[in-house]
Every structure is written in C-alpha cells, then in structure tokens.
Design an enzyme around this catalytic site. Structure first.
Site, PDB file in Angstrom:
ATOM      1  CD  GLU A 166      23.600  43.111  91.235  1.00 43.79           C
ATOM      2  OE1 GLU A 166      24.038  43.101  92.400  1.00 43.79           O
ATOM      3  OE2 GLU A 166      24.303  42.861  90.245  1.00 43.79           O
ATOM      4  CD  GLU A 192      26.389  45.472  87.716  1.00 42.47           C
ATOM      5  OE1 GLU A 192      25.637  46.454  87.925  1.00 42.47           O
ATOM      6  OE2 GLU A 192      26.904  44.790  88.618  1.00 42.47           O
TER       7      GLU A 192
HETATM    8  C1  IDC Z   1      30.471  47.878  93.222  1.00 40.75           C
HETATM    9  C2  IDC Z   1      31.583  48.792  92.745  1.00 40.75           C
HETATM   10  C3  IDC Z   1      32.379  49.246  93.944  1.00 40.75           C
HETATM   11  C4  IDC Z   1      31.440  49.897  94.936  1.00 40.75           C
HETATM   12  C5  IDC Z   1      30.296  48.968  95.298  1.00 40.75           C
HETATM   13  C6  IDC Z   1      29.270  49.654  96.187  1.00 40.75           C
HETATM   14  O1  IDC Z   1      32.372  48.106  91.799  1.00 40.75           O
HETATM   15  O2  IDC Z   1      33.387  50.147  93.534  1.00 40.75           O
HETATM   16  O3  IDC Z   1      32.158  50.224  96.121  1.00 40.75           O
HETATM   17  O4  IDC Z   1      29.640  48.539  94.139  1.00 40.75           O
HETATM   18  O5  IDC Z   1      28.483  48.703  96.797  1.00 40.75           O
HETATM   19  C7  IDC Z   1      27.153  44.378  91.613  1.00 40.75           C
HETATM   20  C8  IDC Z   1      26.522  45.700  91.703  1.00 40.75           C
HETATM   21  C9  IDC Z   1      27.534  46.814  91.540  1.00 40.75           C
HETATM   22  C10 IDC Z   1      28.825  46.463  92.246  1.00 40.75           C
HETATM   23  C11 IDC Z   1      29.433  45.249  91.553  1.00 40.75           C
HETATM   24  C12 IDC Z   1      30.766  44.802  92.141  1.00 40.75           C
HETATM   25  O6  IDC Z   1      25.457  45.886  90.807  1.00 40.75           O
HETATM   26  O7  IDC Z   1      26.987  47.989  92.079  1.00 40.75           O
HETATM   27  O8  IDC Z   1      29.690  47.547  92.094  1.00 40.75           O
HETATM   28  N1  IDC Z   1      28.474  44.162  91.607  1.00 40.75           N
HETATM   29  O9  IDC Z   1      30.598  44.471  93.495  1.00 40.75           O
HETATM   30  N2  IDC Z   1      26.543  43.216  91.579  1.00 40.75           N
HETATM   31  C13 IDC Z   1      27.446  42.219  91.568  1.00 40.75           C
HETATM   32  C14 IDC Z   1      28.706  42.807  91.591  1.00 40.75           C
END
Ligand code: IDC
Length: 353
Positions: A191, A278
């Site tokens: 992302e 995702e």
């Molecule tokens: C989130 C995880 C969380 C972690 C965080 C780190 O769920 O536990 O602390 O990342 O930054 C994304 C991302 C993905 C995110 C997820 C939810 O690709 O890494 O995971 N998310 O925030 N994009 C949109 C949402």
C-alpha cells in the site's frame, strides 16, 4: 510439484503466458492510522460460489485482458487468507494450519512481510528469519496445492522507492528461487500511501519488475496503487507496460462502500486487471465494528467480476480483522468457537464444508 528452492535453471516448463481515485478529494480515503506494531513477541498465539473454474497451482496463471486465467485461458478466481506481519505472528505459518485453510476453501495464501514497521525487513528485522518464514509459507502452500503471494508489505514508508534497493535484492533472490514455481505471485508494494503518487509507483515498478522478470518471465505480479491501494483509476489511466501484471485494490468493508466499489468496477470495465490482495470486513484501522452487509456486497461484486480476493489477517491479535479470537492460542485445529466474527464469516464465504 517441487516445493521450492530448486534452482530452476531448467526454467519453467510451463509458463507460456503472456495482475482510488482521487484526483482530489477521495471520500474513500482510508483514515487508517498506521501505528507500528509494537509486539515483537506475539501473543501465542456463503456466500456466492464463484463460477470460475477451479484450478491447480502446477498449471500456472496468466492475465488475459482484465482476468486472471489458467494457461488455457479459463478464468481463475483466487480466494484466500493473508498472514498478519510475519515477524509478529510467525506461528501460523505451519503446515497443519495452511492445510486447514485449504480445507476452508482457500486456494491462495498471502505472506505479508512488513518492510518498515518495527521488526520489518528494512527496519531491523532478521532478514534470514523472515525469508525463512517466506520459504516455509511457500512450501506449505505448494504441498497443499495452493497459490501463494509473496507480499512486500510497504505501508509506513508511504513511497515504495524508499527501499527500492532492498526490494530489488529481495525479489531477485525470491524469483530465482521460485522460477519453477508457477504458483508463486509477487506483490511488490502492498500500500503506497502518504502522498506517494502513481508516477512514483510506476518508477518503482519499472525498477523491480524487470528484476523478477529476469528469473521468472511469466509470473503474475501485483502492483499497489496510490492512497493505500485504493486509486486503481490512476493505474487505469496509465497502466504499466509489462504483461501479467495486476493492480491492487484494498478495502475495509465498514469504511469503504459503494464509491470504492464503483471505482473498482469502472477500472475493470476500462480494461484494468484488478486484484484485491487484502480486505477486511471491519473499518480501515483493522479494528472497530464489523459490517457484514457491506462485506457481502463486496463479495457479490468480486464474484461477479471474478476478482480474486485475500482476507486480512491470520492472527489472534485483539482486533476485529484477526480471524482467530484473541482468547485462542491454538495455531491449527480451530473449532468454529475459536474464530472471530470475521473468521466465521470468511469460512462461510470460502465455502468450508
Ligand atoms: C494493521 C494490523 C495491525 C498493525 C498495523 C501496523 O491489522 O495489527 O498494528 O497494521 O501498521 C492495511 C494494511 C495492514 C493493516 C490493515 C489494518 O495493509 O498492514 O494491518 N490495513 O489497519 N491497509 C488498510 C488497513
């Protein structure tokens, strides 16, 4: 089929093949706060059936028009599950667990390797250990006849160019190792965000894709789009010049609804191959309330367009996007009562018997 690592000089027998907008105001903008993960030792831890033909990994994949296909040109829809950060929840990369996910109906497993967060590949993580987890994941997916996505999980850094040298080194090694594994897909930037635009992503992709192509000329490569992989319209306006490339759209169903869905279908209708590598059914923070109604609308649309999709995340972290409930420390052999709301929903969507 070979598990991995075989120096595939013999070259792939197979692969004859050919993966939001916002110009300005993007109402779909994810308001996610990308808080770095701080846990370095993790707590131990129906939908509509697709009309796409089932396929097996040793047949390989190619992109025909906007559609992911087998080598005969029949549509293929991948559906599966993403790990959480490999550094933080390594325990779920085990053979019994991957086999179980296959039993749920998943045909793809995504290995998320954060690059810049705490313990990430480019920020102090143990590179050999992290690659070891990728190797295990590819191996387990392969023995279970599943596809597998090696995900360079760009997030915190925003602009993927920040670690382009390490990305090239990493993908050179991986693509050499898996040159004869047609079930391996490469996702080169999860992302891009924080203002990284399509020109910057294009520059990055033009550096990294040739490195993969040198070893694995026909593998499917998934490329992230601006604004947390929501601006597929930007990619549609100026696609890359490589074959077998798909473009990422990510959604979190409680945050992203019809507007983003329309952006996805418009991009596809205009000729862009889209891959939902995702998604979650809660809000964009990965937590908060779950919206099954919105999630089911997404699934209906993705099935109608035969768009592949991968659900976030395989962990028992205390957040709504974790598939395993936080009280469960098992790493396989999950009863339905061990699953979170999203976990139960997903199992049903995947058609678990
Ligand atoms: C989130 C995880 C969380 C972690 C965080 C780190 O769920 O536990 O602390 O990342 O930054 C994304 C991302 C993905 C995110 C997820 C939810 O690709 O890494 O995971 N998310 O925030 N994009 C949109 C949402």
């Amino acid at each position: 089929m070979k598990i991995r690592g075989v120096f595939a000089v013999g070259l792939s027998i197979i692969l004859s093949l050919g993966l939001m907008g916002c110009a300005g105001g993007n109402t779909q903008s994810s308001s996610k706060a990308s808080q770095p993960e701080t846990t370095s030792s993790p707590s131990q831890g129906s939908s509509e059936a697709s009309s796409a033909e089932p396929t097996t990994p040793d047949k390989g994949l190619k992109v025909v028009g906007t559609q992911l296909c087998d080598l005969n040109g029949n549509p293929v829809q991948l559906k599966g599950i993403s790990t959480h950060g490999l550094a933080w929840f390594p325990q779920y990369v085990n053979e019994a667990c991957v086999k179980e996910l296959k039993g749920w109906g998943a045909n793809v497993f995504r290995l998320a390797m954060y690059t810049e967060e705490n313990g990430g590949y480019c920020s102090g993580g143990n590179k050999e250990e992290l690659k070891g987890l990728i190797r295990k994941g590819v191996s387990f997916a392969t023995t279970n006849d599943m596809y597998v996505i090696i995900d360079w999980h760009v997030l915190n850094e925003g602009d993927p160019n920040r670690h382009v040298a390490e990305a090239k080194e990493f993908f050179a090694e991986m693509s050499k190792e898996y040159a004869s594994n047609p079930n391996v897909l490469y996702e080169i930037c999860n992302e891009p965000c924080n203002g990284a635009n399509w020109n910057q992503i294009t520059a990055y992709a033009n550096e990294v894709i040739p490195v993969i192509r040198a070893n694995s000329p026909d593998s499917v490569i998934i490329v992230g789009t601006p604004n947390w992989s929501q601006e597929v319209d930007k990619a549609a306006a100026k696609p890359l010049s490589f074959q077998n490339v798909m473009y990422t759209l990510h959604f979190y169903a409680a945050t992203h609804k019809e507007d983003l869905r329309n952006r996805m279908t418009q991009a596809i209708d205009s000729g862009l191959p889209v891959f939902v590598s995702e998604f979650g059914i809660c809000d964009a923070s990965g937590n908060g309330a779950i919206d099954e109604d919105s999630a089911n609308k997404w699934v209906e649309t993705m099935n109608r367009y035969k768009v592949s999709y991968v659900c976030w995340n395989l962990s028992n972290k205390a957040e709504s996007s974790a598939l395993i409930s936080s009280g469960c420390s098992k790493t396989s052999g999950f009863a339905d009562s061990d699953l979170s709301q999203e976990g139960k929903w997903l199992k049903n969507v995947l058609g678990a018997k």
